[in-house]
Design a protein around this motif. Structure first.
Motif, PDB file in Angstrom:
ATOM      1  N   PRO A  41       0.808  -1.225   0.000  1.00  0.00           N
ATOM      2  CA  PRO A  41       0.000   0.000   0.000  1.00  0.00           C
ATOM      3  C   PRO A  41       0.842   1.275   0.000  1.00  0.00           C
ATOM      4  O   PRO A  41       0.297   2.372  -0.025  1.00  0.00           O
ATOM      5  CB  PRO A  41      -0.829  -0.121   1.295  1.00  0.00           C
ATOM      6  N   GLU A  44       5.238   3.138  -4.929  1.00  0.00           N
ATOM      7  CA  GLU A  44       5.038   4.382  -5.671  1.00  0.00           C
ATOM      8  C   GLU A  44       5.053   4.245  -7.174  1.00  0.00           C
ATOM      9  O   GLU A  44       4.206   4.794  -7.843  1.00  0.00           O
ATOM     10  CB  GLU A  44       6.084   5.393  -5.223  1.00  0.00           C
ATOM     11  N   ASP A  53      -4.449  -3.628  -7.582  1.00  0.00           N
ATOM     12  CA  ASP A  53      -3.600  -2.742  -6.792  1.00  0.00           C
ATOM     13  C   ASP A  53      -4.287  -2.428  -5.472  1.00  0.00           C
ATOM     14  O   ASP A  53      -5.353  -1.803  -5.456  1.00  0.00           O
ATOM     15  CB  ASP A  53      -3.354  -1.447  -7.585  1.00  0.00           C
ATOM     16  N   LYS A  55      -3.651  -0.288  -3.527  1.00  0.00           N
ATOM     17  CA  LYS A  55      -3.766   1.164  -3.341  1.00  0.00           C
ATOM     18  C   LYS A  55      -5.098   1.710  -3.843  1.00  0.00           C
ATOM     19  O   LYS A  55      -5.489   2.812  -3.497  1.00  0.00           O
ATOM     20  CB  LYS A  55      -2.606   1.875  -4.033  1.00  0.00           C
ATOM     21  N   THR A  59      -4.536   3.274   0.922  1.00  0.00           N
ATOM     22  CA  THR A  59      -3.104   3.587   0.807  1.00  0.00           C
ATOM     23  C   THR A  59      -2.530   3.842   2.204  1.00  0.00           C
ATOM     24  O   THR A  59      -3.238   4.320   3.100  1.00  0.00           O
ATOM     25  CB  THR A  59      -2.829   4.841  -0.055  1.00  0.00           C
ATOM     26  N   CYS A  78      -3.719  -1.532   7.023  1.00  0.00           N
ATOM     27  CA  CYS A  78      -4.094  -1.705   5.601  1.00  0.00           C
ATOM     28  C   CYS A  78      -4.456  -3.169   5.318  1.00  0.00           C
ATOM     29  O   CYS A  78      -5.427  -3.455   4.627  1.00  0.00           O
ATOM     30  CB  CYS A  78      -2.941  -1.309   4.674  1.00  0.00           C
TER      31      CYS A  78
END
Ligand SMILES: Nc1nc2c(ncn2[C@@H]2O[C@H](COP(=O)(O)OP(=O)(O)OP(=O)(O)O)[C@@H](O)[C@H]2O)c(=O)[nH]1
Ligand SMILES: [Mg+2]
Length: 280
Positions: A41, A44, A53, A55, A59, A78
Motif C-alpha cells: 500500500p 510508488e 492494486d 492502493k 493507501t 491496511c
C-alpha cells in the motif's frame, strides 16, 4: 483453467518489485499472460501497471494521516482492512480467465514472520478463491558475504516458510552484482565462487566459520541454530540475476513446478486431421 499465484516476499530492498517486473517481461516474451498484483500500500512506481492494486482500496499514506499511525502500524491496518473487504478482492480477482498472478509484497518481514496476516491472506486465496500459491523469498547476494548475516537471512526465510505453509522457493537476488567468473577479475571470481557455496551448502560445515567470528560463549547457540536449519533442509537458494533472461526463465519454471502449473489442463485436441490422407 486453474488459478495460480506466486507471492514475492523478502526483506526491504531485496529486489522484489524488480524481480516481479523481470518475471512479467519474461512471461510476456514467451507468450504467457501473467498479471501483477501490487500488495504494497506504499508502493510508488511500477514499470507495469498492476492489474490489481491494493492502493485502489487503501493507501498507507491515507491511513497514517487519518488514523494517526506510524508506517508499520499503518501497514498492519491496511492488511486488516483488506481482509475485512474481501468482496473488493473477489471483484478484482474475478476479472481474469487465465489466472496467473505475481503478488508484489511489502518489505516488512514481520508480515510473514510475526503476524498471521499473510498466512490469513494465503488461506483466503486458497480456500475461498481456489488459488494454488507458492512463495518466493528473496535475499540479497550482497548480504551473504558475511556468514553471520547469511544465517540470519536463512532463519528469516525459514520463519516465513513455516508461517506461510505453502511451497517455498528461496532466491538469492542481485547476482549480477557478483560479477561472473569470466571477467578475469580475481577478486570478483573469488567472490562468485564464495557465493556459489551458499546455493546448496552443508550448514554444519559453515558453523566453524561462524564460530571463528563469534565469542566462544555463543558457539553452542551457533551449533543449535545450524542444526535447526539443517533439520528443516532450508538452506538451498536459487541464484537470480534479473539481467539474464535464462536466469529469470529458470526461476519461472521452478515457480511453475511448485504450483504444478498446467497439470490440470485438459489435453489439447489434436488439430483436425485430414483423414483423407489415410484413405486408400
Ligand atoms: N544490480 C541490481 N540491482 C537491483 C536488482 N534488483 C533490485 N535492484 C535495486 O535494488 C533497489 C531495490 O529494488 P526493489 O525492486 O525496489 O526492491 P524491493 O524488494 O521491491 O523493495 P521494497 O518494496 O522497498 O521492500 C533498487 O534500487 C533496484 O534498482 C538486481 O537484480 N540487480
Ligand atoms: Mg517493492
Amino acid at each position: 483453467m486453474g488459478r495460480y499465484a506466486a507471492m514475492v516476499s523478502g526483506p526491504a530492498g531485496s529486489g522484489k518489485s524488480t524481480f516481479c517486473t523481470a518475471l512479467i517481461t519474461h512471461a510476456q516474451s514467451i507468450g504467457r499472460n501473467v498479471h501483477l498484483f501490487n500488495l504494497d500500500p506504499a508502493a510508488e512506481r511500477f514499470e507495469y501497471e498492476p492489474s490489481i492494486d491494493i492502493k485502489e482500496l487503501i493507501t498507507l499514506e491515507d491511513v497514517m494521516e487519518e488514523m494517526r499511525l506510524g508506517p508499520n502500524g499503518g501497514l498492519i491496518y491496511c492488511f486488516e482492512y483488506l481482509l475485512d473487504n474481501l468482496d473488493w478482492l473477489e471483484d478484482q480477482l474475478g476479472q481474469f480467465d487465465d489466472d496467473y498472478i505475481i503478488i508484489d509484497c511489502p518489505g516488512q518481514i514481520e508480515l510473514y514472520t510475526h503476524f498471521p496476516i499473510m498466512s490469513r491472506l494465503i488461506s483466503v486465496l486458497q480456500q475461498q478463491f481456489n488459488f494454488r500459491i507458492c512463495a518466493c523469498y528473496l535475499l540479497e547476494s550482497q548480504f551473504m558475504d558475511d556468514k553471520t548475516k547469511y544465517f540470519a537471512g536463512v532463519l528469516s526465510a525459514m520463519s516465513a516458510m513455516i508461517n506461510l505453509e505453502v511451497p517455498h522457493l528461496n532466491l538469492m537476488s542481485k547476482m549480477d552484482l557478483v560479477a561472473k567468473g569470466e571477467t578475469g577479475d580475481a577478486i570478483q571470481t573469488g567472490r562468485r565462487r564464495e557465493m556459489e557455496r551458499y546455493f546448496d551448502p552443508d550448514p554444519l560445515l559453515l558453523v566453524d566459520e561462524v564460530n571463528s567470528k563469534t565469542n566462544p560463549r555463543f558457539h553452542a547457540l551457533n551449533q543449535a541454530v545450524v542444526q535447526l536449519i539443517e533439520d528443516f533442509s532450508m538452506v538451498s537458494f536459487m541464484p537470480l540475476d534479473v539481467t539474464d533472461e535464462d536466469s529469470v526463465g529458470s526461476v519461472l519454471s521452478h515457480i511453475d513446478n511448485a504450483l504444478q502449473y498446467g497439470e490440470d489442463e485438459e489435453p489439447k485436441e489434436p488439430k483436425d486431421m485430414d483423414m483423407g490422407d489415410f484413405e486408400e
